[in-house]
Motif scaffolding. Structure first.
Motif, PDB file in Angstrom:
ATOM      1  N   PHE A 127     -12.739  -5.644  -4.561  1.00 17.29           N
ATOM      2  CA  PHE A 127     -12.387  -6.997  -5.435  1.00 17.29           C
ATOM      3  C   PHE A 127     -10.468  -6.301  -5.062  1.00 17.29           C
ATOM      4  O   PHE A 127     -10.607  -4.960  -5.389  1.00 17.29           O
ATOM      5  CB  PHE A 127     -12.581  -6.700  -7.194  1.00 17.29           C
ATOM      6  CG  PHE A 127     -12.063  -7.351  -8.401  1.00 17.29           C
ATOM      7  CD1 PHE A 127     -12.399  -8.574  -8.721  1.00 17.29           C
ATOM      8  CD2 PHE A 127     -10.459  -7.104  -7.926  1.00 17.29           C
ATOM      9  CE1 PHE A 127     -11.602  -8.899  -9.063  1.00 17.29           C
ATOM     10  CE2 PHE A 127      -9.591  -8.526  -9.760  1.00 17.29           C
ATOM     11  CZ  PHE A 127     -10.516  -9.280  -9.882  1.00 17.29           C
ATOM     12  N   ILE A 128      -9.671  -6.954  -4.616  1.00 15.34           N
ATOM     13  CA  ILE A 128      -8.897  -6.922  -3.933  1.00 15.34           C
ATOM     14  C   ILE A 128      -7.660  -7.711  -5.550  1.00 15.34           C
ATOM     15  O   ILE A 128      -7.564  -8.849  -5.823  1.00 15.34           O
ATOM     16  CB  ILE A 128      -8.656  -7.408  -3.277  1.00 15.34           C
ATOM     17  CG1 ILE A 128      -7.210  -6.914  -2.958  1.00 15.34           C
ATOM     18  CG2 ILE A 128      -8.314  -8.935  -2.932  1.00 15.34           C
ATOM     19  CD1 ILE A 128      -6.735  -7.748  -1.123  1.00 15.34           C
ATOM     20  N   ARG A 129      -6.996  -6.381  -5.602  1.00 15.50           N
ATOM     21  CA  ARG A 129      -5.300  -6.678  -6.155  1.00 15.50           C
ATOM     22  C   ARG A 129      -4.675  -7.333  -5.389  1.00 15.50           C
ATOM     23  O   ARG A 129      -3.812  -5.645  -4.552  1.00 15.50           O
ATOM     24  CB  ARG A 129      -4.860  -5.783  -6.938  1.00 15.50           C
ATOM     25  CG  ARG A 129      -6.433  -6.070  -8.750  1.00 15.50           C
ATOM     26  CD  ARG A 129      -5.833  -4.873  -9.957  1.00 15.50           C
ATOM     27  NE  ARG A 129      -5.001  -5.506 -10.182  1.00 15.50           N
ATOM     28  CZ  ARG A 129      -4.250  -4.716 -11.568  1.00 15.50           C
ATOM     29  NH1 ARG A 129      -4.574  -3.433 -11.710  1.00 15.50           N
ATOM     30  NH2 ARG A 129      -3.265  -5.478 -11.923  1.00 15.50           N
ATOM     31  N   THR A 130      -2.913  -7.765  -5.372  1.00 19.77           N
ATOM     32  CA  THR A 130      -2.497  -8.395  -4.309  1.00 19.77           C
ATOM     33  C   THR A 130      -0.995  -7.139  -4.557  1.00 19.77           C
ATOM     34  O   THR A 130      -0.018  -6.310  -4.032  1.00 19.77           O
ATOM     35  CB  THR A 130      -1.588  -9.510  -4.174  1.00 19.77           C
ATOM     36  OG1 THR A 130      -0.908 -10.060  -5.283  1.00 19.77           O
ATOM     37  CG2 THR A 130      -2.530 -10.634  -3.026  1.00 19.77           C
ATOM     38  N   THR A 131      -0.935  -5.942  -5.526  1.00 15.05           N
ATOM     39  CA  THR A 131       0.034  -5.829  -5.623  1.00 15.05           C
ATOM     40  C   THR A 131      -0.794  -3.882  -5.543  1.00 15.05           C
ATOM     41  O   THR A 131       0.304  -2.800  -5.711  1.00 15.05           O
ATOM     42  CB  THR A 131       0.637  -5.359  -7.295  1.00 15.05           C
ATOM     43  OG1 THR A 131      -1.014  -4.993  -8.321  1.00 15.05           O
ATOM     44  CG2 THR A 131       0.610  -6.917  -7.743  1.00 15.05           C
ATOM     45  N   GLU A 132      -1.683  -3.577  -5.075  1.00 16.60           N
ATOM     46  CA  GLU A 132      -2.244  -2.609  -4.834  1.00 16.60           C
ATOM     47  C   GLU A 132      -1.723  -2.189  -3.488  1.00 16.60           C
ATOM     48  O   GLU A 132      -1.250  -2.906  -2.514  1.00 16.60           O
ATOM     49  CB  GLU A 132      -3.049  -2.938  -3.868  1.00 16.60           C
ATOM     50  CG  GLU A 132      -4.906  -2.510  -5.255  1.00 16.60           C
ATOM     51  CD  GLU A 132      -5.874  -3.101  -4.792  1.00 16.60           C
ATOM     52  OE1 GLU A 132      -6.284  -2.064  -3.977  1.00 16.60           O
ATOM     53  OE2 GLU A 132      -6.362  -4.329  -4.800  1.00 16.60           O
ATOM     54  N   PRO A 133      -1.419  -1.180  -3.101  1.00 19.43           N
ATOM     55  CA  PRO A 133      -0.958  -0.570  -1.625  1.00 19.43           C
ATOM     56  C   PRO A 133      -1.094  -0.931  -0.281  1.00 19.43           C
ATOM     57  O   PRO A 133      -0.467  -0.937   0.420  1.00 19.43           O
ATOM     58  CB  PRO A 133      -0.432   0.962  -2.074  1.00 19.43           C
ATOM     59  CG  PRO A 133      -1.441   1.174  -3.391  1.00 19.43           C
ATOM     60  CD  PRO A 133      -1.728   0.423  -4.257  1.00 19.43           C
ATOM     61  N   ARG A 134      -2.553  -0.818  -0.729  1.00 16.47           N
ATOM     62  CA  ARG A 134      -3.027  -1.313   1.159  1.00 16.47           C
ATOM     63  C   ARG A 134      -2.781  -2.572   0.941  1.00 16.47           C
ATOM     64  O   ARG A 134      -3.218  -2.637   2.012  1.00 16.47           O
ATOM     65  CB  ARG A 134      -4.707  -1.327   0.495  1.00 16.47           C
ATOM     66  CG  ARG A 134      -5.533  -1.729  -0.559  1.00 16.47           C
ATOM     67  CD  ARG A 134      -7.115  -1.859  -0.577  1.00 16.47           C
ATOM     68  NE  ARG A 134      -7.536  -2.705  -1.220  1.00 16.47           N
ATOM     69  CZ  ARG A 134      -8.892  -3.452  -1.629  1.00 16.47           C
ATOM     70  NH1 ARG A 134      -9.343  -2.749  -0.427  1.00 16.47           N
ATOM     71  NH2 ARG A 134      -8.926  -4.176  -3.216  1.00 16.47           N
ATOM     72  N   HIS A 135      -3.148  -3.305   0.125  1.00 15.72           N
ATOM     73  CA  HIS A 135      -2.537  -4.632   0.678  1.00 15.72           C
ATOM     74  C   HIS A 135      -0.417  -4.702   0.560  1.00 15.72           C
ATOM     75  O   HIS A 135      -0.233  -5.957   1.667  1.00 15.72           O
ATOM     76  CB  HIS A 135      -2.430  -5.445  -0.949  1.00 15.72           C
ATOM     77  CG  HIS A 135      -2.079  -7.017  -0.941  1.00 15.72           C
ATOM     78  ND1 HIS A 135      -2.813  -7.961   0.685  1.00 15.72           N
ATOM     79  CD2 HIS A 135      -1.361  -8.091  -0.771  1.00 15.72           C
ATOM     80  CE1 HIS A 135      -2.278  -9.173   0.484  1.00 15.72           C
ATOM     81  NE2 HIS A 135      -1.063  -9.047   0.037  1.00 15.72           N
ATOM     82  N   TYR A 136       0.351  -4.255   0.016  1.00 13.33           N
ATOM     83  CA  TYR A 136       1.433  -3.923   0.873  1.00 13.33           C
ATOM     84  C   TYR A 136       1.313  -3.342   2.485  1.00 13.33           C
ATOM     85  O   TYR A 136       2.673  -4.285   3.172  1.00 13.33           O
ATOM     86  CB  TYR A 136       2.432  -3.069   0.224  1.00 13.33           C
ATOM     87  CG  TYR A 136       2.653  -3.265  -0.977  1.00 13.33           C
ATOM     88  CD1 TYR A 136       2.324  -4.540  -2.051  1.00 13.33           C
ATOM     89  CD2 TYR A 136       4.036  -3.034  -1.950  1.00 13.33           C
ATOM     90  CE1 TYR A 136       2.668  -5.160  -3.512  1.00 13.33           C
ATOM     91  CE2 TYR A 136       4.478  -3.842  -2.547  1.00 13.33           C
ATOM     92  CZ  TYR A 136       3.616  -4.529  -3.567  1.00 13.33           C
ATOM     93  OH  TYR A 136       4.074  -5.223  -4.516  1.00 13.33           O
ATOM     94  N   GLU A 137       0.805  -2.288   3.060  1.00 10.90           N
ATOM     95  CA  GLU A 137       1.018  -1.578   3.983  1.00 10.90           C
ATOM     96  C   GLU A 137       0.277  -3.034   5.484  1.00 10.90           C
ATOM     97  O   GLU A 137       0.617  -3.131   5.837  1.00 10.90           O
ATOM     98  CB  GLU A 137      -0.460  -0.510   3.769  1.00 10.90           C
ATOM     99  CG  GLU A 137       0.483   0.407   5.011  1.00 10.90           C
ATOM    100  CD  GLU A 137      -0.663   1.244   4.811  1.00 10.90           C
ATOM    101  OE1 GLU A 137      -0.987   1.731   4.420  1.00 10.90           O
ATOM    102  OE2 GLU A 137      -0.958   2.107   6.486  1.00 10.90           O
TER     103      GLU A 137
END
Ligand code: ME8
Length: 511
Positions: free
Chosen positions: A91-101
C-alpha cells in the motif's frame, strides 16, 4: 515462475472512499487472487495519492495540516480494503520517503535527457480533476466532468516536452496491439495522440504540498506527475532495493476511463523520456453510475447520494463482503459503465447467491447428512456433470486470463445451474441409500468443490467456508489451479458440515 504485477490507481485522499473506488480495487484484487491461484509470483499494489491542490484544500477546510489529513484519510482507505478482503501486497502513500526518492530519480533522468524546460503557463485548471483545460476543451469555461467554473492560472513552470512523443507513442501502440484494452479505449487513446500533443506544465510554485523538484527548490512537482511514478516506487526504481528488472515492464494498470489520457498517453511518454520501456498493459474500466451520472465525491457533496450509503464499509455491513464483491464483479463487464443500486445488489444476492449457490450447498449437505451418514462420497470418473464441470473450468480459466471476471463468474454459475438441474433430474431425495445415491452425491460434491475453486478469486471468504463444509482442508485459494481443477480430486470419507445458510434471503418489501 511467471511474474504478475497489478496496480489500481492511487486514490485521492480529499475524502472518504466510496463504492466506485471499491469497484476498481475489487477487480484488481480478483485478478491478483487468480494469478496467485495459477501459482504466479504476484504483486498487487494499491495506495493513496496525497499531494496536490485538492488534498491541500480539503485539509484546510477541515482545519488540520495536510499531513494529519492524509494520515487520517489514507487510513480510511485501508479500513475499507480490509472490510472488502482486499489482498494487496503493498500500500503506497505518495508522502512516503521511498516515493520522493524514486520520483526525484526518475524525473532527474527525464531532465538530464533534455525533455524538461522552463516556461510560463497560462490557462484554465480544474482542482477536482487536478487537470488543465483549454477554452476549447472546457465546457464554456466550466469543467466538462465536474461542472465547476475553472480557475485561471499563470505561473512560471517547468514543462515536459510531451509533443516530442507523438511519433514514438504511435509506434509503441502499433508494436504493442494489446497495450490498452478494451479496443475502444485503445482507439480513444490513439485519437488523443493523433489530435496533437502539447507540452505539459509539471511543477508548481503556488503550493508547497508536493515532491520538491531536485534541481529547483522553488518548485514542487504537479500532483499527476508524481502520482504516476508510484508504480515504479513500489518496485524500487532508482533505489538500493531496485527490482524494476523483475517486475517491469510486464505489468498491468487497472484504471477508470476518466484517467485514460494520463495512463495511456502521458505515462508511456514519461517512461520513454526517462529511458524506460512503458508498462505493457493498461486495462481501462467504466464507471458505476447512479441515475446515469458518475458516482463521485462531488455527487455526494451535492446531496445526490449520501457518502455513507455508498461507503464500502456500510455496504459490507449491510450485505456481507462476498455479496458486494460478487455484485461488483458480476454485474458489469469491465470497460462498460454500469448502474449501481441497492436494489441491484439485493437482486443479485437473492438470485445468484441465495437461490443458486446457497441452496445448492444446503441441498447437497442435507442429503449427505441424512442419507450418507454425513460423509461425502467420491465422484464417478465419467458423468454428465463432469462434462459440464470441464466446460465451466475451461470457460472460467479463459475469462480470468483475459481480465474478464464477469464472464468467469458466468461460466462458474453455469456449473451451479447444471448441478442444480442434475439434482432435479436424478432426484436423490427420493433415492434409497446405496451406490446409485452415493454416485450422484459424489458428483454434486465434486461440482461444488470446483465451483469454490473457480469463484475463489471473486468471493474468497464464502468459498473457504464451502470448502471446509464439504470436508476439505485449507482453502481453495491455497490450491494450485491446474492440479486442483481436474475432475475427480474429491475423495470419499470427507465429513460434511451442514452449518447455517450461507446467504439467508433478503426480504424485498413487496414480497
Ligand atoms: O484519479 N465508477 O484518484 P481518484 C468506477 N489520484 N470507478 C470509479 C468511480 C465510479 N463511479 N469513481 C472512482 C485519481 N472510481 C488519481 C489517480 S493514479 C496514478 C492517480 C475509481 O480518487 C476509478 O478507478 O479520483 C478511477 O480511475 C479512480 O477511482 C479515481 O480515483
Amino acid at each position: 515462475m511467471a511474474h504478475y504485477y497489478i496496480t489500481t490507481p492511487i486514490y485521492y485522499v480529499n475524502d472518504a472512499p466510496h463504492v466506485g473506488h471499491a469497484y476498481c480495487t475489487v477487480n484488481a484484487d480478483a485478478m491478483a487472487r487468480w494469478h496467485r491461484l495459477l501459482g504466479d509470483d504476484t504483486k498487487f499494489l494499491t495506495g493513496t495519492d496525497e499531494h496536490g491542490q485538492k488534498v491541500a484544500d480539503a485539509a484546510l477546510k477541515n482545519g488540520v495540516s495536510p499531513r494529519e489529513w492524509t494520515d487520517r484519510t489514507s487510513r480510511r482507505f485501508r479500513e475499507a480494503w480490509d472490510a472488502l478482503d482486499i489482498s494487496y501486497d503493498d500500500f503506497i502513500r505518495t508522502t512516503e520517503p521511498r516515493h520522493y526518492e524514486t520520483v526525484q530519480k526518475f524525473l532527474t533522468a527525464v531532465y538530464e535527457n533534455g525533455y524538461i524546460y522552463k516556461d510560463v503557463y497560462q490557462g484554465l485548471y480544474c482542482v477536482s480533476c487536478e487537470d488543465y483545460y483549454t477554452r476549447e476543451s472546457s465546457d464554456d469555461g466550466r469543467c466538462p466532468i465536474h461542472g465547476r467554473v475553472l480557475s485561471e492560472m499563470q505561473e512560471e513552470n517547468w514543462f515536459f516536452r510531451l509533443s516530442a512523443f507523438a511519433e514514438p507513442l504511435e509506434r509503441y501502440y502499433a508494436e504493442h496491439p494489446g497495450f490498452v484494452t478494451p479496443e475502444t479505449k485503445r482507439n480513444e487513446a490513439l485519437s488523443f495522440i493523433r489530435g496533437g500533443l502539447r507540452d505539459i506544465s509539471i511543477t508548481r510554485t503556488s503550493i508547497s504540498w508536493g515532491v520538491p523538484v531536485p534541481w529547483d527548490d522553488q518548485h514542487v512537482f504537479y500532483v499527476w506527475y508524481d502520482a504516476l511514478i508510484n508504480y515504479l516506487t513500489a518496485i524500487g526504481y532508482g533505489r538500493e532495493d531496485d527490482r524494476t528488472g523483475e517486475w517491469w515492464p510486464t505489468s498491468h494498470h487497472l484504471v477508470g476511463k476518466e484517467i485514460l489520457r494520463f495512463h495511456c498517453v502521458w505515462w508511456p511518454a514519461m517512461c520513454m523520456a526517462a529511458g524506460l520501456e512503458p508498462v505493457s498493459h493498461v486495462q481501462v474500466h467504466g464507471w458505476l453510475l447512479v441515475g446515469g451520472q458518475k458516482l463521485s465525491k462531488t455527487m455526494a457533496a451535492e446531496g445526490a447520494v449520501k457518502l455513507t450509503d455508498i461507503a464500502p464499509v456500510t455496504l459490507t455491513d449491510e450485505f456481507g463482503v462476498d455479496a458486494i464483491r460478487y455484485y461488483l464483479l458480476r454485474e458489469t463487464s469491465l470497460g462498460n459503465d454500469g448502474d449501481f443500486s441497492h436494489e441491484g445488489i439485493t437482486a443479485r444476492y437473492n438470485t445468484d447467491l441465495a437461490n443458486n449457490l446457497g441452496n445448492l450447498v444446503a441441498r447437497v449437505s442435507t442429503i449427505v447428512a441424512s442419507k450418507c451418514a454425513g460423509r461425502g462420497p467420491a465422484p464417478e470418473p465419467t458423468s454428465e456433470l463432469r462434462v459440464a464441470a470441464e466446460a465451466a473450468v475451461a470457460g472460467a480459466r479463459e475469462a480470468w486470463n483475459r481480465f474478464a471476471p464477469q464472464h468467469a463468474l458466468e461460466a462458474t454459475w453455469g456449473l451451479i445451474g447444471a448441478t442444480n438441474a442434475y439434482l432435479e433430474s436424478t432426484a436423490p431425495w427420493k433415492m434409497e441409500p446405496g451406490d446409485a445415491l452415493e454416485a450422484v452425491m459424489g458428483n454434486a460434491l465434486e461440482a461444488i468443490r470446483l465451483v469454490s475453486l473457480l469463484a475463489t478469486p471473486a468471493i474468497p471468504r464464502v468459498c473457504a467456508t464451502i470448502w471446509s463444509r464439504i470436508g476439505l482442508d485449507g482453502a481453495p485459494g491455497d490450491e494450485v489451479f491446474d492440479t486442483a481443477a481436474q475432475w475427480g480430486r474429491y475423495r470419499a470419507v470427507h465429513e460434511i458440515h451442514k452449518g447455517e445458510p450461507l446467504f439467508p434471503r433478503i426480504k424485498v418489501s413487496d414480497e
